[in-house]
Design an enzyme around this catalytic site. Structure first.
Site, mmCIF file in Angstrom:
data_model
loop_
_atom_site.group_PDB
_atom_site.id
_atom_site.type_symbol
_atom_site.label_atom_id
_atom_site.label_comp_id
_atom_site.label_asym_id
_atom_site.label_seq_id
_atom_site.Cartn_x
_atom_site.Cartn_y
_atom_site.Cartn_z
ATOM 1 C CE LYS A 108 32.541 3.217 35.699
ATOM 2 N NZ LYS A 108 33.620 4.286 36.040
HETATM 3 N N1 GLU Z 1 36.829 4.602 34.728
HETATM 4 C C1 GLU Z 1 37.437 5.754 34.611
HETATM 5 C C2 GLU Z 1 36.491 6.752 35.326
HETATM 6 O O1 GLU Z 1 35.646 6.524 36.078
HETATM 7 C C3 GLU Z 1 37.927 6.065 33.419
HETATM 8 C C4 GLU Z 1 36.632 6.052 32.261
HETATM 9 C C5 GLU Z 1 37.203 6.094 30.984
HETATM 10 O O2 GLU Z 1 38.403 6.540 30.686
HETATM 11 O O3 GLU Z 1 36.324 5.814 29.854
HETATM 12 O O4 GLU Z 1 36.297 7.888 34.913
#
Ligand code: GLU
Length: 418
Positions: A108
């Site tokens: 993240k």
């Molecule tokens: N931000 C989204 C989540 O928290 C998608 C993450 C992604 O597609 O890699 O799942």
């Protein structure tokens, strides 16, 4: 004045992990290893504002686990982002990818800015410089960012372009959630919400709740919340309240989510929508309804308000909206929680489809994406519920037990280097 306890999301993530690790009798060496992220990067970089002033911006990229595949997870732009929040979000991505069985680890990113106060040009410069700062750590087979809170497909187009300029070739698969015209996938924009709705359909069937006429409250009206409201409205549900960071609105006769979206587009908020009454975010969470969809940020249902929640189903489109202490209270009250790592996994699942399509340079039809997504969500829902029932634990611990077992198996099989 009432002082609010600050809840550290990474501590909550570890509590949930420990509960599951106990249930599956996870060995100590693996337990100690996956409690902490593999790799963390903090960057500080200058950005020129439209005024000519130069500000210093802080950003993070955390790779929690690459045991099951490359790191995967969004980038969040928010003034309150901090390293512990990004650690928590990265670990949730590890568990989320494992729950739905896609071959990624968890990562993240976050940038500490208030995007609502920045121009498009300023946001582009932040995005491009941040991408160049983390460029050595990301890549289509290393770590693949995506949109998250207050980032979108345009942000991803800039990231893809910046990484490609540095690499000297166009690398579509370095990020997902891109616009269709630059390697994006059909269905990615609505994927998080669509996945949430698929899990709600399963839960409603299990509990004998008819979605036609079901009363729904949605907290957060961004990509996940607004689209979830529209999709469940299309199934015949009645949207009785919605909210965003500026406040909420209620109409027990039902709101039309498409009209609310138009109002928000024009005014910047759902507040003031015609025919609705104002309501606070807190009041919305405590409404008498069938389905509550928290679709904003962490820690909105805590031990302080869990006892007042009256929904029958809570579907977590947001990451981390319910604390571990609140989970126990909700479980005692018989509320059926569809935990974040399952309920919002549709986003990363279609991100995986996008990455596969980019790597193959062969793009699928909307109906194929939708069918694959439904299959993944339905199977994952069944696996999580079966495990929760087997171990007699709440659904979050069932979901973590399912996920942690898979990650632990990968770690065991890969062994220790050197
Ligand atoms: N931000 C989204 C989540 O928290 C998608 C993450 C992604 O597609 O890699 O799942």
């Amino acid at each position: 004045m009432q002082t609010k306890t600050v809840i550290n999301p990474f501590e909550s993530a570890l509590k949930n992990f420990d509960l599951a690790a106990d249930v599956i009798h996870l060995e100590d060496n693996i337990r100690n290893h996956i409690r902490l992220p593999e790799r963390e990067l903090t960057v500080h970089f200058p950005v020129r504002l439209d005024s000519g002033n130069i500000i210093s911006v802080t950003g993070f990229r955390v790779q929690h686990s690459t045991a099951r595949g490359p790191g995967k997870g969004g980038i969040r732009y928010h003034p309150d982002v901090n390293i512990d929040e990004v650690r928590a979000l990265a670990s949730w991505m590890t568990w989320k990818c494992a729950v739905v069985g896609i071959p990624f680890g968890g990562a993240k990113g976050g940038v500490v800015i208030d995007p609502k106060k920045m121009s498009i040009g300023e946001l582009e410069r932040v995005t491009r410089r941040f991408t160049s700062e983390i460029a050595f750590m990301i890549g289509p087979d290393k770590d693949i960012p995506a949109p998250d809170v207050y980032t979108n497909s345009q942000t991803m187009a800039w990231m893809m372009d910046t990484y490609s300029m540095i690499s000297g070739r166009t690398v579509l698969g370095v990020v997902t959630g891109k616009p269709i015209s630059v390697g994006g996938s059909q269905g990615r924009n609505e994927a998080t919400a669509q996945g949430t709705i698929f899990t709600i359909e399963k839960a409603a069937r299990k509990l004998g709740i008819d979605l036609n006429g079901a009363r729904v409250a949605v907290q957060g009206f961004g990509n996940a919340g607004a689209i979830a409201a529209r999709l469940i409205f299309d199934l015949g549900a009645r949207i009785i309240a919605v909210s965003d960071s500026k406040g909420g609105i209620i109409n027990l006769a039902g709101l039309n989510p498409t009209e609310v979206s138009i109002h928000k587009e024009l005014t910047g908020s759902v507040v003031g929508f015609k025919g609705s009454d104002p309501i606070s975010n807190q009041e919305l969470l405590e409404l008498n309804c069938d389905i509550l969809i928290p679709a904003a940020l962490e820690n909105v249902i805590t031990e302080e308000n869990a006892g007042d929640i009256r929904a029958k189903i809570i579907a977590e489109a947001a990451n981390g909206p319910v604390t571990p202490e609140a989970d126990l209270i909700l479980h005692d009250k018989g509320i059926f929680v569809i935990p974040d790592i399952l309920a919002n996994a549709g986003g990363v699942t279609v991100s995986y489809f996008e990455w596969v399509q980019d790597n193959y340079s062969f793009f699928w039809k909307t109906k194929d994406i939708r069918n694959y997504l439904r299959e993944v969500m339905d199977d994952s829902f069944d696996a999580v519920i079966a495990l929760s029932e087997k171990h007699k634990v709440h659904n979050r611990t069932g979901a973590y037990a399912h996920a942690v077992s898979k990650v632990a198996e990968a770690i065991r099989l890969r062994g220790v280097f050197p």
